[in-house]
Design a protein around this motif. Structure first.
Motif, PDB file in Angstrom:
ATOM      1  N   VAL A 157       0.814  -1.271  -0.137  1.00 22.48           N
ATOM      2  CA  VAL A 157      -0.001   0.262   0.001  1.00 22.48           C
ATOM      3  C   VAL A 157       0.886   1.138  -0.010  1.00 22.48           C
ATOM      4  CG1 VAL A 157      -1.669   1.473   1.456  1.00 22.48           C
ATOM      5  CG2 VAL A 157      -2.117  -1.067   0.952  1.00 22.48           C
ATOM      6  N   GLU A 158       1.934   1.200   0.930  1.00 21.96           N
ATOM      7  CA  GLU A 158       2.864   2.522   0.871  1.00 21.96           C
ATOM      8  C   GLU A 158       3.426   2.383  -0.275  1.00 21.96           C
ATOM      9  OE1 GLU A 158       3.312   2.627   5.780  1.00 21.96           O
ATOM     10  OE2 GLU A 158       5.097   1.921   4.583  1.00 21.96           O
ATOM     11  N   GLN A 159       4.056   1.499  -0.983  1.00 19.84           N
ATOM     12  CA  GLN A 159       4.592   1.593  -2.371  1.00 19.84           C
ATOM     13  C   GLN A 159       3.851   2.271  -3.379  1.00 19.84           C
ATOM     14  OE1 GLN A 159       7.902   0.846  -3.586  1.00 19.84           O
ATOM     15  NE2 GLN A 159       8.466   0.754  -1.409  1.00 19.84           N
ATOM     16  N   GLN A 160       2.575   1.581  -3.253  1.00 20.14           N
ATOM     17  CA  GLN A 160       1.606   2.049  -4.179  1.00 20.14           C
ATOM     18  C   GLN A 160       1.241   3.632  -4.249  1.00 20.14           C
ATOM     19  OE1 GLN A 160      -2.340   0.195  -3.436  1.00 20.14           O
ATOM     20  NE2 GLN A 160      -2.825   0.629  -5.686  1.00 20.14           N
ATOM     21  N   ARG A 161       1.405   4.112  -2.956  1.00 21.97           N
ATOM     22  CA  ARG A 161       1.059   5.555  -2.462  1.00 21.97           C
ATOM     23  C   ARG A 161       2.337   6.241  -2.838  1.00 21.97           C
ATOM     24  NH1 ARG A 161       0.274   5.340   3.239  1.00 21.97           N
ATOM     25  NH2 ARG A 161      -1.862   4.448   2.741  1.00 21.97           N
ATOM     26  N   VAL A 162       3.480   5.699  -2.866  1.00 19.32           N
ATOM     27  CA  VAL A 162       4.614   6.588  -2.805  1.00 19.32           C
ATOM     28  C   VAL A 162       5.008   6.777  -4.484  1.00 19.32           C
ATOM     29  CG1 VAL A 162       7.185   6.402  -2.812  1.00 19.32           C
ATOM     30  CG2 VAL A 162       5.665   6.116  -0.860  1.00 19.32           C
ATOM     31  N   ASP A 163       4.975   5.523  -5.165  1.00 17.14           N
ATOM     32  CA  ASP A 163       5.343   5.704  -6.701  1.00 17.14           C
ATOM     33  C   ASP A 163       4.606   5.156  -7.700  1.00 17.14           C
ATOM     34  OD1 ASP A 163       7.484   2.637  -5.562  1.00 17.14           O
ATOM     35  OD2 ASP A 163       5.248   2.930  -6.282  1.00 17.14           O
ATOM     36  N   GLY A 164       3.265   4.648  -7.070  1.00 13.72           N
ATOM     37  CA  GLY A 164       2.497   4.167  -8.371  1.00 13.72           C
ATOM     38  C   GLY A 164       2.897   3.069  -9.041  1.00 13.72           C
ATOM     39  N   LEU A 165       4.070   2.405  -8.386  1.00 10.29           N
ATOM     40  CA  LEU A 165       4.465   1.054  -9.497  1.00 10.29           C
ATOM     41  C   LEU A 165       3.398  -0.180  -9.144  1.00 10.29           C
ATOM     42  CD1 LEU A 165       8.441   1.053  -8.809  1.00 10.29           C
ATOM     43  CD2 LEU A 165       7.077   1.224 -10.911  1.00 10.29           C
ATOM     44  N   ILE A 166       2.522   0.121  -8.207  1.00  7.34           N
ATOM     45  CA  ILE A 166       1.779  -1.013  -7.943  1.00  7.34           C
ATOM     46  C   ILE A 166       0.377  -0.566  -7.914  1.00  7.34           C
ATOM     47  CG2 ILE A 166       1.373  -3.198  -6.320  1.00  7.34           C
ATOM     48  CD1 ILE A 166       3.987  -2.326  -5.049  1.00  7.34           C
ATOM     49  N   PRO A 167      -0.183  -0.926  -9.123  1.00  7.63           N
ATOM     50  CA  PRO A 167      -1.820  -0.485  -9.422  1.00  7.63           C
ATOM     51  C   PRO A 167      -2.353  -1.378  -8.666  1.00  7.63           C
ATOM     52  CG  PRO A 167      -0.548  -0.609 -11.520  1.00  7.63           C
ATOM     53  CD  PRO A 167       0.362  -0.942 -10.529  1.00  7.63           C
ATOM     54  N   SER A 168      -3.738  -1.190  -8.312  1.00  6.13           N
ATOM     55  CA  SER A 168      -4.379  -2.124  -7.154  1.00  6.13           C
ATOM     56  C   SER A 168      -4.437  -3.529  -7.639  1.00  6.13           C
ATOM     57  CB  SER A 168      -5.795  -1.515  -6.720  1.00  6.13           C
ATOM     58  OG  SER A 168      -6.564  -1.068  -8.218  1.00  6.13           O
ATOM     59  N   GLN A 169      -4.558  -3.682  -9.094  1.00  2.00           N
ATOM     60  CA  GLN A 169      -4.704  -4.903  -9.524  1.00  2.00           C
ATOM     61  C   GLN A 169      -3.525  -5.887  -9.361  1.00  2.00           C
ATOM     62  OE1 GLN A 169      -6.046  -5.983 -13.452  1.00  2.00           O
ATOM     63  NE2 GLN A 169      -8.431  -5.600 -13.169  1.00  2.00           N
ATOM     64  N   LEU A 170      -2.200  -5.178  -9.530  1.00  2.00           N
ATOM     65  CA  LEU A 170      -0.880  -5.642  -9.248  1.00  2.00           C
ATOM     66  C   LEU A 170      -0.938  -6.201  -7.786  1.00  2.00           C
ATOM     67  CD1 LEU A 170       1.619  -6.938 -10.584  1.00  2.00           C
ATOM     68  CD2 LEU A 170       2.568  -4.627 -10.382  1.00  2.00           C
ATOM     69  N   ARG A 171      -1.359  -5.109  -6.996  1.00  2.00           N
ATOM     70  CA  ARG A 171      -1.180  -5.275  -5.472  1.00  2.00           C
ATOM     71  C   ARG A 171      -2.072  -6.604  -5.113  1.00  2.00           C
ATOM     72  NH1 ARG A 171      -3.599  -3.304  -0.705  1.00  2.00           N
ATOM     73  NH2 ARG A 171      -4.751  -1.763  -1.842  1.00  2.00           N
ATOM     74  N   LEU A 172      -3.099  -6.618  -5.766  1.00  2.00           N
ATOM     75  CA  LEU A 172      -3.999  -8.062  -5.360  1.00  2.00           C
ATOM     76  C   LEU A 172      -3.170  -9.108  -5.733  1.00  2.00           C
ATOM     77  CD1 LEU A 172      -6.522  -9.284  -4.437  1.00  2.00           C
ATOM     78  CD2 LEU A 172      -7.469  -8.872  -6.879  1.00  2.00           C
ATOM     79  N   LEU A 173      -2.691  -9.039  -7.072  1.00  2.00           N
ATOM     80  CA  LEU A 173      -1.883 -10.335  -7.482  1.00  2.00           C
ATOM     81  C   LEU A 173      -0.746 -10.707  -6.685  1.00  2.00           C
ATOM     82  CD1 LEU A 173      -0.784 -10.365 -11.149  1.00  2.00           C
ATOM     83  CD2 LEU A 173       0.283 -11.623  -9.359  1.00  2.00           C
ATOM     84  N   ILE A 174       0.005  -9.755  -6.173  1.00  4.17           N
ATOM     85  CA  ILE A 174       0.971 -10.096  -5.394  1.00  4.17           C
ATOM     86  C   ILE A 174       0.503 -10.682  -4.028  1.00  4.17           C
ATOM     87  CG2 ILE A 174       2.954  -9.049  -4.194  1.00  4.17           C
ATOM     88  CD1 ILE A 174       3.202  -6.892  -6.280  1.00  4.17           C
ATOM     89  N   GLU A 175      -0.340 -10.209  -3.447  1.00  2.14           N
ATOM     90  CA  GLU A 175      -0.972 -10.542  -2.223  1.00  2.14           C
ATOM     91  C   GLU A 175      -1.577 -11.879  -2.264  1.00  2.14           C
ATOM     92  OE1 GLU A 175      -3.130  -6.872  -0.667  1.00  2.14           O
ATOM     93  OE2 GLU A 175      -1.995  -7.538   0.922  1.00  2.14           O
ATOM     94  N   VAL A 176      -2.253 -12.222  -3.308  1.00  2.82           N
ATOM     95  CA  VAL A 176      -2.865 -13.514  -3.606  1.00  2.82           C
ATOM     96  C   VAL A 176      -1.773 -14.643  -3.754  1.00  2.82           C
ATOM     97  CG1 VAL A 176      -4.092 -14.745  -5.405  1.00  2.82           C
ATOM     98  CG2 VAL A 176      -4.974 -12.663  -4.764  1.00  2.82           C
ATOM     99  N   VAL A 177      -0.731 -14.368  -4.567  1.00  3.55           N
ATOM    100  CA  VAL A 177       0.498 -15.067  -4.981  1.00  3.55           C
ATOM    101  C   VAL A 177       0.966 -15.520  -3.381  1.00  3.55           C
ATOM    102  CG1 VAL A 177       2.598 -15.485  -5.785  1.00  3.55           C
ATOM    103  CG2 VAL A 177       0.921 -14.657  -7.151  1.00  3.55           C
ATOM    104  N   ALA A 178       1.436 -14.329  -2.687  1.00  2.83           N
ATOM    105  CA  ALA A 178       1.816 -14.594  -1.479  1.00  2.83           C
ATOM    106  C   ALA A 178       1.344 -15.428  -0.585  1.00  2.83           C
ATOM    107  CB  ALA A 178       2.128 -13.053  -0.670  1.00  2.83           C
ATOM    108  N   ARG A 179      -0.251 -15.313  -0.550  1.00  5.08           N
ATOM    109  CA  ARG A 179      -1.207 -16.125   0.376  1.00  5.08           C
ATOM    110  C   ARG A 179      -1.135 -17.467  -0.285  1.00  5.08           C
ATOM    111  NH1 ARG A 179      -5.968 -13.811  -0.676  1.00  5.08           N
ATOM    112  NH2 ARG A 179      -5.238 -12.002   0.437  1.00  5.08           N
ATOM    113  N   ALA A 180      -0.803 -17.835  -1.605  1.00  6.66           N
ATOM    114  CA  ALA A 180      -0.899 -19.104  -2.054  1.00  6.66           C
ATOM    115  C   ALA A 180       0.537 -19.718  -1.684  1.00  6.66           C
ATOM    116  CB  ALA A 180      -0.756 -19.204  -3.498  1.00  6.66           C
ATOM    117  N   CYS A 181       1.521 -18.812  -1.700  1.00  9.22           N
ATOM    118  CA  CYS A 181       2.969 -19.374  -1.009  1.00  9.22           C
ATOM    119  C   CYS A 181       2.860 -19.952   0.408  1.00  9.22           C
ATOM    120  CB  CYS A 181       3.911 -18.274  -1.379  1.00  9.22           C
ATOM    121  SG  CYS A 181       4.342 -18.165  -3.167  1.00  9.22           S
TER     122      CYS A 181
END
Ligand code: AHG
Ligand code: MN
Ligand code: MN
Ligand code: MN
Length: 335
Positions: free
Chosen positions: A12-36
């Motif tokens: 969330v903080e990276q998304q706020r700071v540099d916009g590198l993580i649009p919300s769909q990508l943030r969701l993707l990363i969190e889903v992958v992390a949860r799967a791991c």
């Protein structure tokens, strides 16, 4: 390092700071992390969970699949189908791409993964991991096709791995450096334990499967031979060797203390450029290493520049401490 920065807060903080993580990508990363996390749980059960040993099936690579290869693959597919963030997935354990089934919303990302890397270590309780790579689907209204995946590694928008070792550690880049998160099992969450990972430019530690020496190309033979001569040889320093036969673990050591990892082309399978797979092993690991100040090449070209022609394309890999990767390159240019 403050223990209370969870993966979610970091994203969330990276998304706020540099916009590198649009919300769909943030969701993707969190889903992958949860799967791991789910895969880590299965790995840690071992024999008690009936996850050891081989399944009686072969994958597209021609490898006999381990039960955990299949379990991890299925966990990642099921976790990522419903979220609306993906158009399709591809995996070491799937012959073709897996488009998000009708009925689920299609997203703009393509996810590639090696669900279980280091499979030969599963039954001997040595660290293994999951590797993932994210690309954007090329803009088009047409249904996703395999060719949409054929993008060079420099197009990745996120890459990482989860290492199932004494700790379960998620390592991630979205193009703004490399961060490491350790799983707190009591809370069931990943917490930031290292930011801005930097690989030392020089090293005295190489990782290669020495049993293949007689099959290597001359530049690799000459490079390793010079390293083995230690202080008496042209390198003027002694080298140590590590080979864990789990790329995730060897790369994690290199991100943590430097080193060089080589899985070069060898003449056992002359028609194949190497053993490791470009799209879900070399590209994600190559980007992580570059984002941490290291380098990743085939010996003669930057891995992230290669435009894939096939989904399961293989590649020769030399990655790690920048000056050492360049040193290996000098043996190829002497040809
Ligand atoms: P995978 O288990 O996903 O098939 O990958 C194994 C790879 C890589 O993790 C490792 O560096 C290499 O194979 C080990 O190869 P050798 O067994 O030939 O040393
Ligand atoms: Mn495999
Ligand atoms: Mn692998
Ligand atoms: Mn694998």
């Amino acid at each position: 390092m403050s223990q209370n920065i969870s993966l979610t807060r970091y994203l969330v903080e990276q998304q706020r700071v540099d916009g590198l993580i649009p919300s769909q990508l943030r969701l993707l990363i969190e889903v992958v992390a949860r799967a791991c996390k789910g895969i880590s749980h299965a790995v840690n059960k071992g024999a008690l969970g009936g996850v050891l040993g081989t399944a009686d099936s072969e994958n597209v690579q021609g490898e006999i699949q381990k039960k955990l290869d299949i379990i991890a693959n299925e966990v990642l597919i099921e976790a990522n189908e419903w979220g609306g963030h993906l158009a399709a997935m591809a995996s070491e354990e799937m012959e073709e791409i897996h488009a998000v089934p009708n009925g689920y919303p299609q997203g703009e990302y393509l996810l590639l993964f090696d669900p279980l890397d280091g499979s030969s270590n599963i039954d001997v309780n040595v660290s293994i991991g999951t590797i993932f790579s994210v690309l954007k689907k090329p803009p088009s209204d047409a249904a996703v096709v395999e060719q949409d995946f054929f993008q060079p590694g420099k197009n990745q928008v996120a890459a990482g791995y989860c290492l199932y070792g004494p700790q379960t550690t998620l390592v991630l880049t979205v193009g703004n450096g490399v961060a490491m998160f350790t799983l707190d099992r009591e809370q069931g969450s990943f917490f930031l334990t290292q930011e801005n990972v930097q690989i030392p430019a020089d090293t005295q530690e190489f990782a290669i499967n020495m049993s293949n020496m007689r099959h290597w190309d001359t530049p690799v033979k000459n490079y390793i031979d010079d390293c083995l001569q230690g202080t008496e040889g042209p390198r003027g320093k002694d080298f140590n060797m590590r080979w864990i036969a789990s790329m995730v673990t060897d790369v994690h050591r290199i991100l943590t203390r430097g080193g060089i990892f080589l899985y070069p082309w060898d003449k056992r399978e002359p028609g194949k450029p190497g053993k490791l797979r470009l799209m879900y092993e070399a590209n994600p690991m190559g980007w992580l290493v570059e984002q941490a100040g290291g380098a990743a090449s085939t010996g003669t070209q930057r891995i992230l520049d290669i435009v894939p022609q096939k989904l399961h394309e293989r590649v020769s890999v030399v990655l790690g401490s920048k000056n050492e990767v360049e040193k290996v390159g000098s043996y190829f240019s002497k040809l």
